[in-house]
Design a protein around this motif. Structure first.
Motif, mmCIF file in Angstrom:
data_model
loop_
_atom_site.group_PDB
_atom_site.id
_atom_site.type_symbol
_atom_site.label_atom_id
_atom_site.label_comp_id
_atom_site.label_asym_id
_atom_site.label_seq_id
_atom_site.Cartn_x
_atom_site.Cartn_y
_atom_site.Cartn_z
ATOM 1 N N ILE A 225 0.855 -1.187 0.000
ATOM 2 C CA ILE A 225 0.000 0.000 0.000
ATOM 3 C C ILE A 225 0.889 1.235 0.000
ATOM 4 O O ILE A 225 1.979 1.237 0.594
ATOM 5 N N ILE A 226 0.424 2.262 -0.689
ATOM 6 C CA ILE A 226 1.099 3.564 -0.723
ATOM 7 C C ILE A 226 0.154 4.560 -0.080
ATOM 8 O O ILE A 226 -0.988 4.716 -0.531
ATOM 9 N N VAL A 227 0.598 5.214 0.975
ATOM 10 C CA VAL A 227 -0.247 6.117 1.754
ATOM 11 C C VAL A 227 0.243 7.551 1.589
ATOM 12 O O VAL A 227 1.419 7.848 1.854
ATOM 13 N N GLY A 228 -0.631 8.430 1.150
ATOM 14 C CA GLY A 228 -0.301 9.837 0.966
ATOM 15 C C GLY A 228 -0.882 10.707 2.051
ATOM 16 O O GLY A 228 -1.781 10.298 2.789
ATOM 17 N N SER A 229 -0.400 11.957 2.104
ATOM 18 C CA SER A 229 -0.763 12.812 3.245
ATOM 19 C C SER A 229 -1.010 14.261 2.869
ATOM 20 O O SER A 229 -0.632 15.149 3.620
ATOM 21 N N SER A 230 -1.638 14.498 1.735
ATOM 22 C CA SER A 230 -1.857 15.893 1.356
ATOM 23 C C SER A 230 -3.088 16.026 0.476
ATOM 24 O O SER A 230 -3.314 15.215 -0.428
ATOM 25 N N PHE A 231 -3.871 17.078 0.732
ATOM 26 C CA PHE A 231 -5.016 17.397 -0.118
ATOM 27 C C PHE A 231 -4.556 17.668 -1.540
ATOM 28 O O PHE A 231 -5.255 17.339 -2.510
ATOM 29 N N ASP A 232 -3.363 18.230 -1.685
ATOM 30 C CA ASP A 232 -2.807 18.512 -3.011
ATOM 31 C C ASP A 232 -2.375 17.244 -3.741
ATOM 32 O O ASP A 232 -1.958 17.302 -4.900
ATOM 33 N N MET A 233 -2.478 16.111 -3.081
ATOM 34 C CA MET A 233 -2.053 14.852 -3.670
ATOM 35 C C MET A 233 -3.204 14.110 -4.359
ATOM 36 O O MET A 233 -2.993 13.038 -4.941
ATOM 37 N N ILE A 234 -4.413 14.654 -4.290
ATOM 38 C CA ILE A 234 -5.566 13.942 -4.839
ATOM 39 C C ILE A 234 -5.376 13.628 -6.320
ATOM 40 O O ILE A 234 -5.411 12.451 -6.736
ATOM 41 N N LYS A 235 -5.187 14.641 -7.140
ATOM 42 C CA LYS A 235 -5.084 14.413 -8.589
ATOM 43 C C LYS A 235 -3.844 13.599 -8.957
ATOM 44 O O LYS A 235 -3.927 12.679 -9.784
ATOM 45 N N PRO A 236 -2.671 13.900 -8.380
ATOM 46 C CA PRO A 236 -1.505 13.069 -8.689
ATOM 47 C C PRO A 236 -1.716 11.594 -8.352
ATOM 48 O O PRO A 236 -1.343 10.719 -9.128
ATOM 49 N N MET A 237 -2.330 11.318 -7.203
ATOM 50 C CA MET A 237 -2.558 9.923 -6.833
ATOM 51 C C MET A 237 -3.580 9.271 -7.759
ATOM 52 O O MET A 237 -3.425 8.102 -8.151
ATOM 53 N N GLN A 238 -4.621 10.006 -8.132
ATOM 54 C CA GLN A 238 -5.613 9.448 -9.040
ATOM 55 C C GLN A 238 -4.990 9.078 -10.382
ATOM 56 O O GLN A 238 -5.314 8.031 -10.965
ATOM 57 N N GLU A 239 -4.102 9.920 -10.886
ATOM 58 C CA GLU A 239 -3.457 9.641 -12.169
ATOM 59 C C GLU A 239 -2.601 8.380 -12.084
ATOM 60 O O GLU A 239 -2.638 7.526 -12.976
ATOM 61 N N VAL A 240 -1.836 8.251 -11.019
ATOM 62 C CA VAL A 240 -0.988 7.071 -10.864
ATOM 63 C C VAL A 240 -1.848 5.829 -10.628
ATOM 64 O O VAL A 240 -1.546 4.747 -11.152
ATOM 65 N N ALA A 241 -2.915 5.982 -9.858
ATOM 66 C CA ALA A 241 -3.784 4.840 -9.564
ATOM 67 C C ALA A 241 -4.414 4.263 -10.829
ATOM 68 O O ALA A 241 -4.629 3.048 -10.932
ATOM 69 N N LYS A 242 -4.713 5.117 -11.791
ATOM 70 C CA LYS A 242 -5.262 4.639 -13.062
ATOM 71 C C LYS A 242 -4.234 3.797 -13.818
ATOM 72 O O LYS A 242 -4.578 2.807 -14.461
ATOM 73 N N ALA A 243 -2.977 4.203 -13.734
ATOM 74 C CA ALA A 243 -1.912 3.496 -14.440
ATOM 75 C C ALA A 243 -1.507 2.200 -13.738
ATOM 76 O O ALA A 243 -0.935 1.301 -14.365
ATOM 77 N N PHE A 244 -1.808 2.102 -12.434
ATOM 78 C CA PHE A 244 -1.473 0.911 -11.642
ATOM 79 C C PHE A 244 -2.744 0.413 -10.947
ATOM 80 O O PHE A 244 -2.898 0.532 -9.725
ATOM 81 N N PRO A 245 -3.681 -0.163 -11.702
ATOM 82 C CA PRO A 245 -4.990 -0.530 -11.147
ATOM 83 C C PRO A 245 -4.945 -1.611 -10.063
ATOM 84 O O PRO A 245 -5.891 -1.737 -9.274
ATOM 85 N N ASP A 246 -3.858 -2.384 -10.009
ATOM 86 C CA ASP A 246 -3.760 -3.440 -8.994
ATOM 87 C C ASP A 246 -3.039 -2.975 -7.734
ATOM 88 O O ASP A 246 -2.931 -3.728 -6.765
ATOM 89 N N GLN A 247 -2.536 -1.764 -7.752
ATOM 90 C CA GLN A 247 -1.835 -1.208 -6.594
ATOM 91 C C GLN A 247 -2.838 -0.604 -5.617
ATOM 92 O O GLN A 247 -3.762 0.097 -6.009
ATOM 93 N N LYS A 248 -2.667 -0.856 -4.342
ATOM 94 C CA LYS A 248 -3.529 -0.264 -3.310
ATOM 95 C C LYS A 248 -2.943 1.069 -2.863
ATOM 96 O O LYS A 248 -1.741 1.179 -2.622
ATOM 97 N N PHE A 249 -3.820 2.069 -2.742
ATOM 98 C CA PHE A 249 -3.427 3.406 -2.323
ATOM 99 C C PHE A 249 -4.312 3.868 -1.165
ATOM 100 O O PHE A 249 -5.469 3.441 -1.039
ATOM 101 N N GLY A 250 -3.783 4.769 -0.348
ATOM 102 C CA GLY A 250 -4.563 5.426 0.689
ATOM 103 C C GLY A 250 -4.203 6.896 0.736
ATOM 104 O O GLY A 250 -3.036 7.255 0.547
ATOM 105 N N LEU A 251 -5.186 7.748 0.967
ATOM 106 C CA LEU A 251 -4.930 9.181 1.093
ATOM 107 C C LEU A 251 -5.626 9.679 2.349
ATOM 108 O O LEU A 251 -6.853 9.569 2.483
ATOM 109 N N VAL A 252 -4.833 10.198 3.261
ATOM 110 C CA VAL A 252 -5.313 10.574 4.585
ATOM 111 C C VAL A 252 -5.882 11.984 4.597
ATOM 112 O O VAL A 252 -5.249 12.925 4.101
ATOM 113 N N ASP A 253 -7.080 12.108 5.150
ATOM 114 C CA ASP A 253 -7.690 13.388 5.493
ATOM 115 C C ASP A 253 -7.849 14.320 4.303
ATOM 116 O O ASP A 253 -7.239 15.386 4.237
#
Length: 351
Positions: free
Chosen positions: A88-116
């Motif tokens: 799992i890859i866990v992020g910690s910033s509101f500014d990380m929403i779009k960057p994480m979404q873009e990467v998550a699309k490219a790695f559909p089997d990877q688990k991600f978490g974004l806090v708060d």
């Protein structure tokens, strides 16, 4: 156990750390991507690492902390981690929403978490959380309005963005419920990484008569606290318990248990309950927020006010009080919350 602290500028060190993290494949492997304020902020990121430490112990996990130096580096940092196949890859910033979404699309089997972050599901392989910081901010707003000697209190946010407005609206609502005559000043330093800016903005509020100022600005908050110490006024800390940073001058801290949120994300992978697209809430009912009390602020808040806080908590949990969430408000809305109260000018006058 691996506890690497990485700088993206050192690409070779980054690769080496990721390689060494794969030495024991049986272990749960976690990557944490910090906000641009990085570790040592004595706030949000440091709290999240506490959750990682507990997860390391409880789930035999090992974690890598990646520290981008700017928002512009978020996507590349997440992508590099995703390419290494962490559990799992866990992020910690509101500014990380779009960057994480873009990467998550490219790695559909990877688990991600974004806090708060916000209330909207982020993707089929991303779990996210919302801290009901408006509830905790309500409590410290009440405390501030009941403690101020000047009848004027302030708010120093980092960036002028919706997630920081959540704090302000809760703070304003609590202050005005405690005493409608309280003046509440609102300001934004424009940065989460510059204590000097935090001090400058706080001194400006103090010059206007504000004797209690709520810092909601990541590492910038240290400057708010420094200004309180210098002028013998009060600051209110944020995210972690910052009372220790200036004993006697930090009235309380609005603690956000993002450590629990990060921990729970790792736990969900460990026990097989991870559910992408889920949004989990952490408020008073979930022990997700609190007004910190310890020996560093003992005696600064009147016993009667502390008793009020206990009563207010019960009313929030029962639904008698509904603290407004900025995300639920619309531009130009004139009233908010239960019981209803006039919205702050920044909301009421918005177009």
């Amino acid at each position: 156990m691996l506890k690497s602290i990485l700088k993206l500028g050192a690409a070779a060190a980054f690769a080496a750390a990721l390689l060494s993290s794969g030495a024991a494949q049986a272990k749960l492997r976690v990557a944490m991507i910090t906000s641009e304020s990085g570790l040592g902020d004595r706030s949000f990121n440091d709290m999240m690492v506490e959750g990682m430490k507990r997860a390391e112990k409880d789930f035999d996990a090992e974690y890598v902390v990646v520290q981008p130096r700017a928002v512009s580096e978020f996507q590349s940092a997440i992508a590099r981690a995703a390419a290494q196949g962490f559990d799992i890859i866990v992020g910690s910033s509101f500014d990380m929403i779009k960057p994480m979404q873009e990467v998550a699309k490219a790695f559909p089997d990877q688990k991600f978490g974004l806090v708060d972050v916000g209330p909207d599901p982020l993707g089929p392989n991303i779990v996210s959380t919302v801290t009901k910081d408006w509830e905790g901010s309500f409590l410290v707003g009440w405390i501030a309005a009941k403690t101020t000697k000047t009848g004027k209190i302030g708010f120093v946010g980092g960036k002028d963005i919706p997630i920081i407005h959540r704090f302000f609206v809760g703070y304003y609502y609590g202050a005005k419920m405690a005493n409608p005559a309280t003046e509440v000043f609102e300001s934004y330093s424009g940065t989460f990484t510059d204590p000097a800016a935090g001090k400058e903005y706080t001194l400006a509020l103090i010059n206007q008569g504000s004797d209690i100022n709520f810092a909601v600005a990541g590492a910038t908050s240290a400057g708010v606290i420094d200004a309180a110490k210098e002028t013998k006024t009060f600051a209110i800390g944020v995210d972690s318990n910052q009372n220790y940073m200036a004993p006697g001058n930090v009235l309380t801290s609005m603690v956000k248990r993002v450590d629990n949120q990060a921990y729970d994300m790792v736990k969900s992978v460990s026990d097989g309950t991870f559910k992408g697209g889920e949004v989990k809430y952490y408020g008073l009912a979930e022990d997700g927020v609190a007004a910190a009390m310890d020996d560093n602020n003992k005696g600064l808040i009147a016993d009667a006010v502390l008793a009020d806080v206990d009563t207010l908590k019960a009313k929030i949990l029962s639904g008698e009080i509904v603290v407004p969430n900025y995300f639920d408000l619309t531009p130009g809305q004139k009233e908010m919350g239960t019981p209803p109260m006039a919205t702050p000018p920044s909301v009421a006058n918005a177009k």
